[in-house]
Structures are given as C-alpha cells and as structure tokens.
Design an enzyme around this catalytic site. Structure first.
Site, PDB file in Angstrom:
ATOM      1  N   ASP A  76       0.819  -1.215   0.000  1.00 38.35           N
ATOM      2  CA  ASP A  76       0.000   0.000   0.000  1.00 38.35           C
ATOM      3  C   ASP A  76       0.853   1.266   0.000  1.00 38.35           C
ATOM      4  OD1 ASP A  76       0.996  -0.329   2.549  1.00 38.35           O
ATOM      5  OD2 ASP A  76      -0.926  -0.576   3.527  1.00 38.35           O
ATOM      6  N   ASN A 146      -7.510  -2.474  14.312  1.00 35.99           N
ATOM      7  CA  ASN A 146      -8.901  -2.798  13.958  1.00 35.99           C
ATOM      8  C   ASN A 146      -8.990  -3.995  13.018  1.00 35.99           C
ATOM      9  OD1 ASN A 146      -8.012  -1.793  11.538  1.00 35.99           O
ATOM     10  ND2 ASN A 146      -9.394  -0.037  11.465  1.00 35.99           N
ATOM     11  N   HIS A 148      -7.264  -4.422  10.220  1.00 37.89           N
ATOM     12  CA  HIS A 148      -7.015  -4.200   8.786  1.00 37.89           C
ATOM     13  C   HIS A 148      -5.709  -4.865   8.369  1.00 37.89           C
ATOM     14  CE1 HIS A 148      -4.802  -0.184   9.744  1.00 37.89           C
ATOM     15  NE2 HIS A 148      -3.910  -0.972   9.211  1.00 37.89           N
ATOM     16  N   GLU A 153      -9.624  -1.703   5.098  1.00 37.59           N
ATOM     17  CA  GLU A 153     -10.249  -1.389   6.376  1.00 37.59           C
ATOM     18  C   GLU A 153     -11.471  -2.279   6.644  1.00 37.59           C
ATOM     19  OE1 GLU A 153      -8.813   0.392   8.458  1.00 37.59           O
ATOM     20  OE2 GLU A 153      -8.222   2.388   7.775  1.00 37.59           O
TER      21      GLU A 153
END
Ligand code: GLP
Length: 267
Positions: A76, A146, A148, A153
């Site tokens: 990313d 979280n 990801h 996400e």
C-alpha cells in the site's frame, strides 16, 4: 491446541520477542528463496516488520540469501504524500530495506503511486504487474488494531482487488504517531492491495507484536470470518502462518492456549 472454528491450514508461531519472531519469519522466507531465488515477495510497512527486514538484510550481507533476485510488490501507499516525504511508504521501504541491498535492480520494486492522477488506472496497472510477474509467492502482512491488513479497512469486501480507500479514524489515529502525533497530518486516503489480491498470494505470513495487536490477532485467528475484521479472511487461505510475540498473545489466556507451543499448528 484446537478450536472448532479454526481451519487446519492456519499455522502459528509464538516467540518471546519481536526479534525472535523476525528470525523465524526470515527463516520461512529463506526456505522459499532456496527453492525459488527469483520469488515474488509482497512487502508490508509499519513498525512490526522492521526487525524482519533487519534480519533479511543481515542474511543478505552474510550471503545466506540473495535479495537482489526476488521481485517486490508493496501492499500500500498513502495518497497525496510526496514520494520523498519521510512517512511515505516509498521512503519507509528505502530506509528499512531497499537502500541496504547493494546492486538491487529498482525495476524489480513495485510500489503504488499515491500521486498518480488516475488512481483507478494505477490500481489496475499494479494488478497487471503482479499478474505479469506470475503472482505473489509470499506476502508479508502486519495487522492493524482494527484488524485491517494493508489498508483494507473493516467493511472492505473480501472480493476487492487493489483500490483507493478512505482511511478510518482509528487507523489515522494509530498512524498519527508517525506524524508528530497530529491526526490532521495523516493522509485521509491510500491505495492498497485488496483482500482478494492478498488471498491470491501462494503463501502468507502475518506478523503481530505488542499488546495493541492482541485483540485483532486473536479474533482473526479464532473468531468469526467476517468483513468487519479483514484479517479473518486469512482463515480461508490454504497456506498462512501467524507469527506472534508474547505481548501480542499475552492478554488472552485463551489465545496463549491456542498458541501454546513455539511452532503450534492450529487445527
Ligand atoms: C499501517 C499499514 C499496515 C500495517 C499497520 C500496522 O496501517 N498500512 O500494513 O500492518 O499500519 O502497523 P504497525 O506495525 O506499525 O503497528
């Protein structure tokens, strides 16, 4: 140790320290490179993989592996940060990995261009480059608090390929530590491999260190497979290993049970 919900293909390796964890993960990469020196490696950023990159560089310098031969694809990149910004993932990869590989052919390095004028075209082109390279042989992953992976996400469809994403408040908050603690300095968007792209990798290793990762890693390893927790998709991958340090495992007695031996194989 077994749980009914955990698939047979999920392996886990628990280490005391992030450095020991890195050494074990590096061994898995070494084994792959012994079989296929020209393997295609998927790379991750964040603080977690830094000890792994250090160990790989040490091995390279000791002529135990040759890091000039593989092709690299990064997971990313932020949107809108100049490439030379110290927190761009281009800069990160140079600082922690590529600059330490003398003779590396930069044409073998593929990192998404977060400043490409046409983001969709950039994402499509990235997927085409992965295909042209023969697919990713081994993908390295960290995990977000979280759940990801990359910047996919919670809520991202499992079928998504490389795409533009709006970062969640929680991810921007977590990453603000790299931006002088100021969330407003953290980019709002990123380009990321999708979960389907990651699942196409022939082998996946996920690294988790520190107590903040305990919950998401535990849920990914043993909870429901759900788009609310992107990393849980890995439970449907045929060849995945979770490398976890004791602090990422320690909060949950159940988790420690799951990962009870250094090379525990979960059923
Ligand atoms: C970022 C990256 C992820 C990484 C995560 C965790 O959001 N895009 O690939 O896994 O951070 O980073 P850290 O290892 O610093 O906790």
């Amino acid at each position: 140790m077994a749980t009914e919900k955990t698939k047979p293909n999920l392996r886990a390796s628990i280490s005391f320290t992030p450095e020991q964890m890195a050494k074990k993960a590096a061994q898995e990469i070494k084994t792959l490179l012994e079989k296929n020196p020209y393997a295609v490696l998927g790379l991750a950023t964040g603080s977690t993989p830094i000890p792994l990159y250090e160990e790989l560089i040490r091995m390279h310098k000791a002529h135990e592996i040759d890091l000039t031969k593989p092709t690299y694809f990064n997971l990313d990149e932020y949107v809108g940060l100049p490439v030379e910004h110290p927190e761009s993932y281009h800069s990160y990869m140079d600082k922690h990995f590529f600059n330490h590989i003398p003779g590396l052919n930069r044409l073998k390095v593929n990192i998404l261009d977060g400043n490409a004028p046409d983001k969709e075209a950039e994402c499509r082109h990235f997927e085409e480059k992965i295909d042209a390279a023969g697919g990713i042989d081994l993908q390295i992953l960290g995990i977000g608090e979280n759940g990801h992976i990359g910047f996919s996400e919670p809520g991202t469809p499992f079928t998504e390929r490389t795409h533009l994403v709006e970062l969640t408040e929680s991810t921007r908050q977590a990453n603000s530590r790299f931006f002088d603690g100021k969330i407003e300095r953290v980019p709002t968007h990123a380009l990321t491999m999708g979960l389907a792209t990651i699942m196409d990798a022939r082998k996946v290793i996920l690294l988790a260190s520190g107590p903040k990762k305990a919950e998401s890693t535990y849920k990914a390893a043993s909870g429901e497979v759900t788009e609310d927790l992107p990393a849980s998709t890995l439970r449907n991958h045929p060849d995945v290993t979770f490398y976890v340090d004791r602090r990422a495992a320690s909060h949950y007695p159940e988790y420690v049970k799951l990962f009870s031996s250094p090379e525990a194989v979960l059923r």
